[in-house]
Design a protein around this motif. Sequence first.
Motif: not given
Length: 479
Positions: A49-51, A53-54, A57-58, A277, A406, A409-410, A424
């Motif tokens: 999920n973090v990736q 979200g990235l 985010t990016s 998202t 992110i 997701g985090l 991460l």
Amino acid sequence: MRRLSAAVGGDRRAWAIVLLAVSLAISDADLATVGAVAGELERHLHISNVQVGLLATSTAIVGALATVPVGALSDRVPRVPLLMVSVVLWAGAMVMSALSSSYEMLLISRMALGVVTATSGPTLASLMGDLFAPNERAQVYGWIESGEMAGAAFGLVGGGAIAGLLSWRASFLALAIPAVLLAVGLWRKLPEPARGGADRLVAEGGLAAEAPDEDAETVREEVREQGVEPDPDLILHEDPGEMSLLAAIRYVLSIPTNRVLILASALGYFFFTGVQTFAVVLLEQRFGVGQTAASGLIGLAAIGAVVGVLVGGRVSDRRVRTGHVSARVTVAVVCYLVAVVVLIPAFGTTSLVVAIPLFVVGAGAVTAANPPLDAARLDVVPDLIWGRAEGVRTLLRQGATALAPIGFGLVSNLLVARGVGNVLSGTTTNHGDLDGAFLIMLSTLLLSALILAHGRSRFPRDVATAAGAPGTAERSQVA
């Protein structure tokens, strides 16, 4: 198209509104598509999920950083060709996303998209000022923002359905097609207007022509009638149009109500972007539906979001016309509180039949706060620095939008007892606790409502201060 032309006052106005709305819609459709295909991305690229979200985010971070230089460029070169070129490059970046063979390549393509999407905000604002009269800009912005919400719905529903039937790559490729059509439409249907309003599109009839002339200054007129005094420490004695960029930024951030409105709006966008998202993934995991079905159900909530945008501004304006000066702030407070109340059980229930109506109402309540907040910011800022003030707001809002995916997701991964050390790196195999993350993140809407309620009493005084700035009265008379 004929009905739309009649409603907005002519073919040229209709084409301008549609093209500008689609310009915003494609960027939201792209962000929503990331959410719609998040499950597919996680399964095929073996990411967390973090990736996911990235990826969103990016795009937002790069877009936020590019907004200021692109805004300066839009003041120096023809804006329609600038927007057209950016749309073509956007389509190319979407093709690059579809052809990505790794997560790293997909991330690079998302960063490239951020540079291109930064063009839409400042360019659209500049074109709006030259194409439409001051007393109807809020209404036109409402139509355009409803198109933005429709773009998000298209990304969620269409992107998810295409991914379910074909693949996530096809979802990104499909977005390149309307981008190319938009570029053609801009080239053929939107001539570059002269700066200063000489080529303003005057309504030929319909709903647009029926708007009362006094609407643009209703709040300031009410404040004057009620005898509210301006803040002597904040009232401008110099021409705001001659202020440097740095001085204008310092001034707009010194206005107490403006700071409150910016912060509250940013928190609202933070929550909406995070939900946008991961909503499809949440439905898949919690209710056990397929991706296509989940995208269709989210489409129903998107309808609520569109209705919210259209209704929120109308309700607040009616309250203002009855003498309630702070109505725009009050309506936004109520909207955020309603969203919290209905979304808590929506995220907690295991019944899809119960959840969907709550999601629809909640989405409408969140987006209904946007038009009142947008109008309120114009009320407390002197007319001649509206553009620079909006630039500051856009930068800060984009920052919140960048952090949301992110952040969601985090939090979802941190709520899971195992795999926290790998959050991460993305090597954990579980996808986190999205239910808990959504419930925790509802606190941003509650905080937004509390901030607005606290700053509501200051609103009339800041309106009076803005009304006393040099050049404001003359512009009002002209408008």
